[in-house]
Scaffold this active site. Structure first.
Site, PDB file in Angstrom:
ATOM      1  N   ASP A   4      -3.331   4.679   2.601  1.00  0.00           N
ATOM      2  CA  ASP A   4      -3.713   5.065   3.966  1.00  0.00           C
ATOM      3  C   ASP A   4      -3.292   6.510   4.210  1.00  0.00           C
ATOM      4  OD1 ASP A   4      -4.615   2.545   4.440  1.00  0.00           O
ATOM      5  OD2 ASP A   4      -2.908   1.913   5.672  1.00  0.00           O
ATOM      6  N   ASP A  20       1.444   4.657   2.263  1.00  0.00           N
ATOM      7  CA  ASP A  20       1.103   5.280   3.540  1.00  0.00           C
ATOM      8  C   ASP A  20       1.499   6.751   3.488  1.00  0.00           C
ATOM      9  OD1 ASP A  20       0.500   2.713   5.109  1.00  0.00           O
ATOM     10  OD2 ASP A  20       2.493   2.317   4.315  1.00  0.00           O
ATOM     11  N   ASP A  72       0.842  -1.193   0.000  1.00  0.00           N
ATOM     12  CA  ASP A  72       0.000   0.000   0.000  1.00  0.00           C
ATOM     13  C   ASP A  72       0.881   1.248   0.000  1.00  0.00           C
ATOM     14  OD1 ASP A  72       1.093   0.171   2.513  1.00  0.00           O
ATOM     15  OD2 ASP A  72      -0.797   0.227   3.595  1.00  0.00           O
TER      16      ASP A  72
HETATM   17  P1  TTP Z   1       2.077  -1.131   6.535  1.00  0.00           P
HETATM   18  O1  TTP Z   1       1.682  -0.373   5.322  1.00  0.00           O
HETATM   19  O2  TTP Z   1       1.211  -2.251   6.946  1.00  0.00           O
HETATM   20  O3  TTP Z   1       3.543  -1.720   6.426  1.00  0.00           O
HETATM   21  P2  TTP Z   1       4.759  -1.294   5.507  1.00  0.00           P
HETATM   22  O4  TTP Z   1       4.477  -0.022   4.786  1.00  0.00           O
HETATM   23  O5  TTP Z   1       5.946  -1.337   6.380  1.00  0.00           O
HETATM   24  O6  TTP Z   1       4.849  -2.502   4.497  1.00  0.00           O
HETATM   25  P3  TTP Z   1       4.281  -2.597   3.006  1.00  0.00           P
HETATM   26  O7  TTP Z   1       5.431  -2.196   2.163  1.00  0.00           O
HETATM   27  O8  TTP Z   1       3.912  -4.024   2.808  1.00  0.00           O
HETATM   28  O9  TTP Z   1       3.121  -1.678   2.891  1.00  0.00           O
HETATM   29  O10 TTP Z   1       2.204  -0.170   7.752  1.00  0.00           O
HETATM   30  C1  TTP Z   1       2.792   1.128   7.653  1.00  0.00           C
HETATM   31  C2  TTP Z   1       3.560   1.432   8.894  1.00  0.00           C
HETATM   32  O11 TTP Z   1       2.747   1.455  10.044  1.00  0.00           O
HETATM   33  C3  TTP Z   1       4.625   0.395   9.218  1.00  0.00           C
HETATM   34  O12 TTP Z   1       5.783   0.607   8.472  1.00  0.00           O
HETATM   35  C4  TTP Z   1       4.811   0.569  10.669  1.00  0.00           C
HETATM   36  C5  TTP Z   1       3.459   0.935  11.147  1.00  0.00           C
HETATM   37  N1  TTP Z   1       2.764  -0.266  11.664  1.00  0.00           N
HETATM   38  C6  TTP Z   1       2.944  -0.592  12.981  1.00  0.00           C
HETATM   39  O13 TTP Z   1       3.644   0.099  13.702  1.00  0.00           O
HETATM   40  N2  TTP Z   1       2.300  -1.677  13.497  1.00  0.00           N
HETATM   41  C7  TTP Z   1       1.533  -2.485  12.727  1.00  0.00           C
HETATM   42  O14 TTP Z   1       0.971  -3.463  13.232  1.00  0.00           O
HETATM   43  C8  TTP Z   1       1.404  -2.172  11.338  1.00  0.00           C
HETATM   44  C9  TTP Z   1       0.596  -3.063  10.444  1.00  0.00           C
HETATM   45  C10 TTP Z   1       2.023  -1.043  10.865  1.00  0.00           C
HETATM   46 MG    MG Z   2       2.755   0.330   3.631  1.00  0.00          MG
END
Ligand code: TTP
Ligand code: MG
Length: 469
Positions: free
Chosen positions: A440, A328, A326
């Site tokens: 997000d 963020d 996703d």
């Molecule tokens: P994510 O988008 O779920 O994770 P990510 O961006 O690291 O991985 P991806 O590349 O697959 O999207 O979450 C964004 C951030 O939010 C993550 O880097 C850290 C924080 N986070 C937490 O602290 N605890 C959690 O349980 C999750 C899901 C995220």
């Molecule tokens: Mg992410």
């Protein structure tokens, strides 16, 4: 001269490649290469033939499938110089065990594959030097560098598989222990080649050490293989690949006897949440990784809609990942309080443009405090306003990266992206050449920006938040 290395590549994090089946041998996970230097060709041929007779795979030439190199009367330094050279030539990243011939003769005598003991190893003294000189490893993940490209994928993949398995069986403590172990291995400035190198490294429990030892000795680990092939784990993984489906839901579906996504969809007893419905509806698009270019395209579009705000890309992309599940985005305003209403305004714009395929808005929870000023909620989430969305994205973006912004001029880029969004008013289905992407949005007051940035950059193990959905 030892025969040249073949071109087949064995890569870190690809245990399948390491355990290439060798039918016809008694020990399919072992492939021995007998080094000719100092031994001579006739003795090498005799030893190889004997080993084959006993059921061991013996390679005629060095290749990526070799798991054990054996040498006789060789200086360890010489073997290691040769090995590093041939490994680099093949692109081999996980080096085989380097052993004295005594290991092989012991194995042949006992008729089985004996575990490698320290006395068998020809030690790489240059590496030992690196390790003893390496700085001590801090105990807190947030104080360590955890590079995306690190040297110990073979071990971290195995430990993360075990962590996932522990999560599926709701053993949170075990899961955390394996994740911590994987995290600390990522920070090591050297490739682990023997267990002694891990002396003094924090966060490595007995179980993790046992797994690493088995991987070092045999190239694979039975427990990890079992977890990977476990039927329930496989099904749980598929269920949790649907956006909005967490551990509880996946476990319930499994306990209800469901085994596939089509069974879930067909089951009259399954009631999907709005988020899960969207997860199913856009499943194929959401399963495709989001690229860095796509993330930049979205960010540029949002910046164009909120020109006076600060929009920062966080999550995996901020940690340097090339792809993610996703995008963020953290939103704030340089004037404290200026962030109020920012997200509603943005969502209004995006909805007007028809760019929003799904949204789940959650207001901040600042006011939910008790008399002592504490928030009593059991949630480990922060209290910021947020919106989980699915947006439509052009597949052939007009923007390539922030770097290009400088070249083309931000305004031109933004206009191109915004006009694309504007021409696709209120259509919920991606057009050909478009795709759905999870985005997000999190909003924080300027005074909280540093903390929000840290938490939302992650990674999960380094972050103060522990659960998201
Ligand atoms: P994510 O988008 O779920 O994770 P990510 O961006 O690291 O991985 P991806 O590349 O697959 O999207 O979450 C964004 C951030 O939010 C993550 O880097 C850290 C924080 N986070 C937490 O602290 N605890 C959690 O349980 C999750 C899901 C995220
Ligand atoms: Mg992410």
């Amino acid at each position: 001269m030892d025969p040249a290395c073949s071109t087949k590549r064995r890569r870190v994090g690809d245990p399948g490649a390491q355990r290439a089946d060798r039918p016809g041998t008694k020990f399919p996970e072992v492939m021995i290469f007998v080094r000719e230097s100092k031994m001579g060709s006739s003795r090498r041929a005799m030893i190889s033939a004997l080993a084959r007779e006993k059921g061991f795979g013996v390679a005629d030439s060095f290749s990526t499938s070799v798991t054990h190199v054996v040498a006789e009367r060789n200086q360890p330094k010489d073997v290691w110089i040769w090995l590093k050279k041939v490994s680099a030539k093949c692109g081999l990243e996980v080096l085989p065990e380097v052993l004295d011939i005594s290991w092989l003769t012991d194995c042949m005598e006992s008729g089985c594959r004996l575990p490698v003991e320290d006395r068998h190893r020809l030690k790489d003294e240059s590496e030992e030097e690196v390790c003893t000189k390496s700085p001590s490893i801090p105990i807190y993940a947030c104080q360590r560098k955890t590079p995306v490209n690190h040297l110990n994928h073979h071990f971290t993949c195995a430990l993360e598989a075990l962590a996932e398995g522990a999560e599926f069986s709701e053993s949170d403590g075990r899961a955390l222990a394996f994740r911590r172990a994987a995290s600390v291995l990522k920070s090591l400035p050297f490739r682990v080649a023997k267990i002694e190198q891990l002396r003094g490294v924090p966060c490595l429990g007995k179980h993790s050490i046992r797994i690493i030892q088995e991987l070092l000795d045999l190239g694979a680990c039975k427990e990890v293989e079992q977890i990977r092939s476990n039927e329930m784990n496989k099904v749980m993984k598929v269920f949790m690949s649907v956006w909005g489906v967490g551990l509880k839901t996946a476990t319930r579906w499994y306990r209800d006897g469901l085994r596939s996504l089509s069974e879930v969809r067909a089951s009259p007893s399954v009631k999907l949440t709005r988020m899960q419905q969207a997860g199913f509806e856009y499943y194929r698009d959401l399963a495709r990784p989001v690229s860095h270019v796509e993330a930049d395209t979205i960010t540029a579009a949002i910046r164009a809609l909120l020109p006076n705000s600060f929009i920062t890309i966080t999550g995996g992309f901020r940690r340097g990942k090339d792809a993610g599940h996703d995008v963020d985005l953290l939103l704030t305003h340089p004037d404290e309080g200026g962030e109020v209403g920012l997200l509603s305004k943005l969502l209004e714009h995006l909805n007007e443009q028809g760019s929003v395929m799904f949204q789940d808005y959650r207001d901040n929870t600042y006011k939910e405090t008790n008399a002592a000023g504490f928030n009593e909620s059991k949630s480990t989430m922060d209290r910021f306003e947020r919106c989980f969305t699915i947006l439509r994205l052009p597949l052939s973006p007009r923007v390539t990266s922030h770097k290009d912004d400088k070249v083309t001029g931000r305004q031109e880029v933004n206009e191109a992206v915004t006009s694309h969004y504007t021409t696709n008013l209120r259509k919920k289905i991606p057009e050909p050449g478009e795709r759905a992407v999870r985005v997000d949005f999190v909003v924080c007051p300027y005074s909280q920006y540093a903390f929000a940035l840290l938490g939302w950059t992650g990674s999960q193990i380094n972050s103060p938040m522990s659960h998201r959905m």
